[in-house]
Design a protein around this motif. Structure first.
Motif, PDB file in Angstrom:
ATOM      1  N   LEU A  41      35.098  44.620  40.555  1.00  0.00           N
ATOM      2  CA  LEU A  41      34.531  45.815  41.889  1.00  0.00           C
ATOM      3  C   LEU A  41      34.329  46.629  41.584  1.00  0.00           C
ATOM      4  O   LEU A  41      33.614  47.378  42.695  1.00  0.00           O
ATOM      5  N   VAL A  42      34.745  47.028  40.056  1.00  0.00           N
ATOM      6  CA  VAL A  42      33.711  48.873  40.089  1.00  0.00           C
ATOM      7  C   VAL A  42      32.105  48.549  39.626  1.00  0.00           C
ATOM      8  O   VAL A  42      31.815  49.246  40.513  1.00  0.00           O
ATOM      9  N   ASP A  43      32.126  47.373  39.423  1.00  0.00           N
ATOM     10  CA  ASP A  43      30.602  47.139  39.505  1.00  0.00           C
ATOM     11  C   ASP A  43      30.124  46.828  40.745  1.00  0.00           C
ATOM     12  O   ASP A  43      28.379  47.378  40.441  1.00  0.00           O
ATOM     13  N   ASN A  44      30.424  46.232  41.343  1.00  0.00           N
ATOM     14  CA  ASN A  44      30.258  45.785  42.615  1.00  0.00           C
ATOM     15  C   ASN A  44      30.199  46.380  43.789  1.00  0.00           C
ATOM     16  O   ASN A  44      29.402  46.463  44.658  1.00  0.00           O
ATOM     17  N   GLY A  45      31.502  47.621  43.571  1.00  0.00           N
ATOM     18  CA  GLY A  45      31.558  47.999  44.474  1.00  0.00           C
ATOM     19  C   GLY A  45      32.010  47.887  45.776  1.00  0.00           C
ATOM     20  O   GLY A  45      32.060  48.140  46.907  1.00  0.00           O
ATOM     21  N   ILE A  46      33.000  46.709  46.028  1.00  0.00           N
ATOM     22  CA  ILE A  46      33.573  45.700  46.870  1.00  0.00           C
ATOM     23  C   ILE A  46      34.761  46.769  47.067  1.00  0.00           C
ATOM     24  O   ILE A  46      35.680  47.504  46.483  1.00  0.00           O
ATOM     25  N   LYS A  47      35.262  46.421  48.459  1.00  0.00           N
ATOM     26  CA  LYS A  47      37.470  46.683  48.654  1.00  0.00           C
ATOM     27  C   LYS A  47      37.891  45.856  48.281  1.00  0.00           C
ATOM     28  O   LYS A  47      37.488  44.869  47.521  1.00  0.00           O
ATOM     29  N   TRP A  48      39.342  46.627  47.624  1.00  0.00           N
ATOM     30  CA  TRP A  48      40.047  45.092  47.192  1.00  0.00           C
ATOM     31  C   TRP A  48      40.193  44.371  48.250  1.00  0.00           C
ATOM     32  O   TRP A  48      40.776  43.460  47.869  1.00  0.00           O
ATOM     33  N   ARG A  49      40.230  44.018  49.260  1.00  0.00           N
ATOM     34  CA  ARG A  49      40.571  43.148  49.387  1.00  0.00           C
ATOM     35  C   ARG A  49      39.562  42.220  49.984  1.00  0.00           C
ATOM     36  O   ARG A  49      40.025  40.864  50.669  1.00  0.00           O
ATOM     37  N   ALA A  50      38.270  42.308  49.565  1.00  0.00           N
ATOM     38  CA  ALA A  50      37.222  41.680  49.540  1.00  0.00           C
ATOM     39  C   ALA A  50      37.336  40.780  47.999  1.00  0.00           C
ATOM     40  O   ALA A  50      35.666  39.827  47.682  1.00  0.00           O
ATOM     41  N   MET A  51      38.201  40.740  47.018  1.00  0.00           N
ATOM     42  CA  MET A  51      37.980  40.429  46.478  1.00  0.00           C
ATOM     43  C   MET A  51      37.301  38.523  46.612  1.00  0.00           C
ATOM     44  O   MET A  51      38.662  38.274  47.062  1.00  0.00           O
ATOM     45  N   PRO A  52      36.264  38.720  45.457  1.00  0.00           N
ATOM     46  CA  PRO A  52      36.033  36.820  46.065  1.00  0.00           C
ATOM     47  C   PRO A  52      37.743  35.908  45.924  1.00  0.00           C
ATOM     48  O   PRO A  52      38.204  36.372  45.330  1.00  0.00           O
ATOM     49  N   ALA A  53      37.241  34.521  46.430  1.00  0.00           N
ATOM     50  CA  ALA A  53      38.739  33.443  45.610  1.00  0.00           C
ATOM     51  C   ALA A  53      38.816  32.708  44.563  1.00  0.00           C
ATOM     52  O   ALA A  53      39.459  32.372  43.996  1.00  0.00           O
ATOM     53  N   ASP A  54      37.574  33.550  43.690  1.00  0.00           N
ATOM     54  CA  ASP A  54      37.516  33.085  42.574  1.00  0.00           C
ATOM     55  C   ASP A  54      38.265  33.871  41.595  1.00  0.00           C
ATOM     56  O   ASP A  54      39.122  32.632  39.921  1.00  0.00           O
ATOM     57  N   PHE A  55      38.486  34.629  41.910  1.00  0.00           N
ATOM     58  CA  PHE A  55      39.770  35.781  40.860  1.00  0.00           C
ATOM     59  C   PHE A  55      41.621  35.444  41.492  1.00  0.00           C
ATOM     60  O   PHE A  55      41.264  35.216  42.676  1.00  0.00           O
ATOM     61  N   PRO A  56      42.104  36.119  40.792  1.00  0.00           N
ATOM     62  CA  PRO A  56      43.708  35.845  41.276  1.00  0.00           C
ATOM     63  C   PRO A  56      43.293  36.516  42.697  1.00  0.00           C
ATOM     64  O   PRO A  56      42.515  37.687  42.949  1.00  0.00           O
ATOM     65  N   PRO A  57      44.598  36.503  43.716  1.00  0.00           N
ATOM     66  CA  PRO A  57      44.582  37.547  44.660  1.00  0.00           C
ATOM     67  C   PRO A  57      45.244  38.858  44.312  1.00  0.00           C
ATOM     68  O   PRO A  57      45.496  39.501  43.804  1.00  0.00           O
ATOM     69  N   TRP A  58      43.976  39.673  45.655  1.00  0.00           N
ATOM     70  CA  TRP A  58      43.368  41.215  45.490  1.00  0.00           C
ATOM     71  C   TRP A  58      44.542  42.004  45.380  1.00  0.00           C
ATOM     72  O   TRP A  58      44.920  43.081  45.245  1.00  0.00           O
TER      73      TRP A  58
END
Length: 263
Positions: A41-58
């Motif tokens: 999230l920090v490196d790519n600047g995404i929103k919390w709700r845009a967390m990819p499915a590869d990771f745990p739920p946002w």
């Protein structure tokens, strides 16, 4: 994180409360997955709700971030990494000298009027990051304020925090914006020498000034993290936590590069 990075990070992680007999339940997701998610999230600047499915739920990742922010665990983790980097560089874990400066950045629309302002010198409407770094460019302390807050006023608070945490700190270099009564205040109240590095009047164009370039390098590192290119955080505490997270990534990579060479 690579396996080498994880081997560096794992021994330095704060121990969860349930493992120290302080109650609570074991976490549902491993720390490596959570750390990777926050780093992404920090490196790519995404929103919390845009967390990819590869990771745990946002929402679980955000709860992890919030817990580490509120309990100062990210600062503890960061400081352990910094001590390791300094020791690997042949320095003592605790620094004796540092550099202070500030950086104004534009704020997103979610940033409220109570924590944003207009920096007339930089013509930026947003927030200001006040930082102290050691002579290796590693973060010693950060304070995020509205952009219209003066450097000297913020430095009084920040330097007091930094000297409380780093008792060996004796000397801090600063630019001309920190002149005036602040120099006497640091010496009398904090037993700290604030050395002003001024630009000569006969200098023309860009000139690298002694010591001041060290903190500028840190600002350059921060701006490479897309989440930090603009201030997107509703609270200043979250903004400060994001800076600590960005620095943990930089130091983890630095330590991981040194491990094969030492082996």
């Amino acid at each position: 994180m690579t396996d080498v990075e994880w081997s560096v990070v794992r021994p330095l992680l704060p121990v969860p409360g349930w493992m120290r007999g302080r109650g609570g339940q074991p976490e549902a997701y491993c720390h490596r997955a959570m750390l990777d998610a926050v780093r992404y999230l920090v490196d790519n600047g995404i929103k919390w709700r845009a967390m990819p499915a590869d990771f745990p739920p946002w929402d679980r990742v955000y709860a992890f971030f919030r817990r580490w922010r509120d309990h100062v665990l990210v600062t503890e983790f960061h400081d352990r990494l910094r001590g390791q980097v300094r020791e690997d560089a042949g320095r003592d874990a605790e620094p004796t000298a540092g550099v202070i400066d500030s950086q104004s950045v534009k704020a997103d629309a979610v940033v409220g009027a109570d924590s944003r302002g207009f920096d007339g010198g930089k013509l930026i409407n947003g927030r200001k990051r006040h930082v102290v770094v050691d002579t290796l460019g590693l973060l010693l302390g950060v304070m995020v304020t509205a952009a219209d807050m003066g450097d000297r006023a913020a430095a009084r608070v920040l330097l007091e925090r930094v000297t409380d945490a780093h008792h060996r700190l004796e000397l801090v270099w600063a630019d001309g914006g920190y002149t005036g009564s602040l120099v006497e205040h640091c010496l009398a109240a904090l037993a700290l020498v604030l050395a002003i590095v001024k630009r000569s009047d006969d200098m023309r164009g860009f000139v690298v000034l002694p010591k001041r370039w060290i903190v500028e390098r840190l600002f350059a590192h921060l701006m490479r993290s897309r989440r930090l290119a603009r201030d997107f955080e509703r609270s200043t505490t979250s903004a400060e936590a994001m800076i600590y997270w960005s620095m943990t990534m930089i130091m983890t990579r630095r330590l991981a590069r040194s491990r094969p060479a030492r082996a």
